[in-house]
Scaffold this motif. Structure first.
Motif, mmCIF file in Angstrom:
data_model
loop_
_atom_site.group_PDB
_atom_site.id
_atom_site.type_symbol
_atom_site.label_atom_id
_atom_site.label_comp_id
_atom_site.label_asym_id
_atom_site.label_seq_id
_atom_site.Cartn_x
_atom_site.Cartn_y
_atom_site.Cartn_z
ATOM 1 N N LYS A 118 0.855 -1.188 0.000
ATOM 2 C CA LYS A 118 0.000 0.000 0.000
ATOM 3 C C LYS A 118 0.890 1.237 0.000
ATOM 4 O O LYS A 118 2.015 1.216 0.527
ATOM 5 C CB LYS A 118 -0.948 -0.005 1.179
ATOM 6 N N PRO A 119 0.415 2.314 -0.604
ATOM 7 C CA PRO A 119 1.210 3.547 -0.643
ATOM 8 C C PRO A 119 1.479 4.049 0.773
ATOM 9 O O PRO A 119 0.646 3.895 1.661
ATOM 10 C CB PRO A 119 0.325 4.528 -1.406
ATOM 11 N N ARG A 120 2.631 4.653 0.964
ATOM 12 C CA ARG A 120 2.996 5.108 2.304
ATOM 13 C C ARG A 120 2.905 6.613 2.476
ATOM 14 O O ARG A 120 2.784 7.089 3.609
ATOM 15 C CB ARG A 120 4.415 4.640 2.625
ATOM 16 N N PHE A 121 2.965 7.361 1.380
ATOM 17 C CA PHE A 121 3.063 8.801 1.506
ATOM 18 C C PHE A 121 2.212 9.518 0.465
ATOM 19 O O PHE A 121 1.826 8.945 -0.547
ATOM 20 C CB PHE A 121 4.530 9.257 1.326
ATOM 21 N N GLY A 122 1.982 10.798 0.743
ATOM 22 C CA GLY A 122 1.412 11.722 -0.223
ATOM 23 C C GLY A 122 -0.009 11.444 -0.663
ATOM 24 O O GLY A 122 -0.796 10.801 0.027
ATOM 25 N N GLN A 123 -0.302 11.954 -1.856
ATOM 26 C CA GLN A 123 -1.645 11.870 -2.424
ATOM 27 C C GLN A 123 -2.084 10.426 -2.642
ATOM 28 O O GLN A 123 -3.244 10.093 -2.418
ATOM 29 C CB GLN A 123 -1.687 12.644 -3.750
ATOM 30 N N SER A 124 -1.171 9.557 -3.058
ATOM 31 C CA SER A 124 -1.555 8.169 -3.303
ATOM 32 C C SER A 124 -1.996 7.490 -2.002
ATOM 33 O O SER A 124 -2.936 6.701 -1.995
ATOM 34 C CB SER A 124 -0.432 7.392 -3.980
ATOM 35 N N ARG A 125 -1.363 7.800 -0.878
ATOM 36 C CA ARG A 125 -1.784 7.247 0.406
ATOM 37 C C ARG A 125 -3.142 7.813 0.809
ATOM 38 O O ARG A 125 -4.004 7.102 1.321
ATOM 39 C CB ARG A 125 -0.744 7.542 1.493
ATOM 40 N N ALA A 126 -3.357 9.090 0.559
ATOM 41 C CA ALA A 126 -4.635 9.715 0.880
ATOM 42 C C ALA A 126 -5.768 9.065 0.084
ATOM 43 O O ALA A 126 -6.838 8.765 0.632
ATOM 44 C CB ALA A 126 -4.576 11.220 0.605
ATOM 45 N N ILE A 127 -5.530 8.831 -1.191
ATOM 46 C CA ILE A 127 -6.542 8.174 -2.034
ATOM 47 C C ILE A 127 -6.805 6.764 -1.529
ATOM 48 O O ILE A 127 -7.960 6.331 -1.431
ATOM 49 C CB ILE A 127 -6.087 8.178 -3.510
ATOM 50 N N TYR A 128 -5.759 6.043 -1.197
ATOM 51 C CA TYR A 128 -5.892 4.675 -0.681
ATOM 52 C C TYR A 128 -6.747 4.655 0.590
ATOM 53 O O TYR A 128 -7.644 3.821 0.747
ATOM 54 C CB TYR A 128 -4.497 4.102 -0.410
ATOM 55 N N GLU A 129 -6.479 5.567 1.511
ATOM 56 C CA GLU A 129 -7.217 5.615 2.775
ATOM 57 C C GLU A 129 -8.668 6.018 2.560
ATOM 58 O O GLU A 129 -9.569 5.460 3.189
ATOM 59 C CB GLU A 129 -6.533 6.570 3.761
ATOM 60 N N ARG A 130 -8.917 6.979 1.667
ATOM 61 C CA ARG A 130 -10.305 7.380 1.385
ATOM 62 C C ARG A 130 -11.084 6.225 0.774
ATOM 63 O O ARG A 130 -12.228 5.968 1.149
ATOM 64 C CB ARG A 130 -10.340 8.595 0.450
ATOM 65 N N ARG A 131 -10.470 5.513 -0.165
ATOM 66 C CA ARG A 131 -11.151 4.360 -0.764
ATOM 67 C C ARG A 131 -11.478 3.303 0.288
ATOM 68 O O ARG A 131 -12.539 2.693 0.253
ATOM 69 C CB ARG A 131 -10.300 3.752 -1.873
ATOM 70 N N GLY A 132 -10.552 3.094 1.208
ATOM 71 C CA GLY A 132 -10.817 2.153 2.291
ATOM 72 C C GLY A 132 -12.023 2.583 3.107
ATOM 73 O O GLY A 132 -12.862 1.756 3.485
ATOM 74 N N TRP A 133 -12.139 3.884 3.370
ATOM 75 C CA TRP A 133 -13.283 4.365 4.127
ATOM 76 C C TRP A 133 -14.571 4.220 3.315
ATOM 77 O O TRP A 133 -15.622 3.878 3.869
ATOM 78 C CB TRP A 133 -13.100 5.814 4.573
ATOM 79 N N TYR A 134 -14.520 4.449 2.019
ATOM 80 C CA TYR A 134 -15.719 4.271 1.188
ATOM 81 C C TYR A 134 -16.194 2.813 1.239
ATOM 82 O O TYR A 134 -17.393 2.544 1.263
ATOM 83 C CB TYR A 134 -15.468 4.698 -0.261
#
Length: 175
Positions: free
Chosen positions: A93-109
């Motif tokens: 999974k991405p660890r930093f930046g925008q890609s991590r933010a997108i990953y975390e938001r998708r997880g919440w969705y």
């Protein structure tokens, strides 16, 4: 529990036994088992039963199976392919930046979808049965899960509001 049994059986059939059709059948059965469990719970309540934690878990299992199922199966499939079929190393999974933010938001969705698919049947049962004394457990479970969902939202969206930067590339005022 059966989610994991069918998931691991399906992946074992695919990569160890090389039985694609059996694998597909077992993986399709993953959410169906949870749906059968939910229907059995509803029939028990319809026959006069009182909602318990087990009834709530039936709804939660279905919600999680559908909400997170594809993501979990994809994650496990990549690891099985790497381990048993010489597949590529799974992407972390991405660890930093925008890609991590997108990953975390998708997880919440996915969590929001699971919550809706789990709490929805519980609230439908509360309405359908119409006896608060028999469905109090559903309301308690829905409240707890809602609090967990909100806490997850705060954590997940914090990566958008306060993104982590890579140690190799410290944040500057120009960014």
């Amino acid at each position: 529990m059966l989610f994991w049994v069918f998931l691991l059986s399906g992946l074992t059939a695919r990569y160890v036994l090389r039985r694609q059709l059996l694998s597909t059948g077992l993986l399709v059965a993953v959410p169906l088992v949870d749906l059968i469990l939910l229907v059995a719970s509803i029939l028990d309540l319809r026959a006069g039963g009182v909602a318990t934690v087990a009834h709530s878990l039936a709804a939660i299992y279905l919600g999680v199976s559908v909400g997170f199922g594809h993501r979990i199966i994809t994650w496990a499939d990549a690891r099985f392919a790497h381990r048993f079929a010489n597949g590529p190393v799974p992407t972390p999974k991405p660890r930093f930046g925008q890609s991590r933010a997108i990953y975390e938001r998708r997880g919440w969705y996915h969590h929001l979808l699971a919550w809706g698919l789990g709490v929805g049947p519980m609230m439908l049962a509360v309405w359908w049965i119409g006896e608060p004394s028999r469905t109090a457990q559903f309301l308690a479970t829905a409240r707890i899960w809602t609090v967990v969902l909100v806490i997850d939202a705060i954590g997940s969206f914090s990566y958008t509001a306060l993104p982590r930067t890579s140690p190799e590339r410290p944040a500057t005022l120009d960014q």
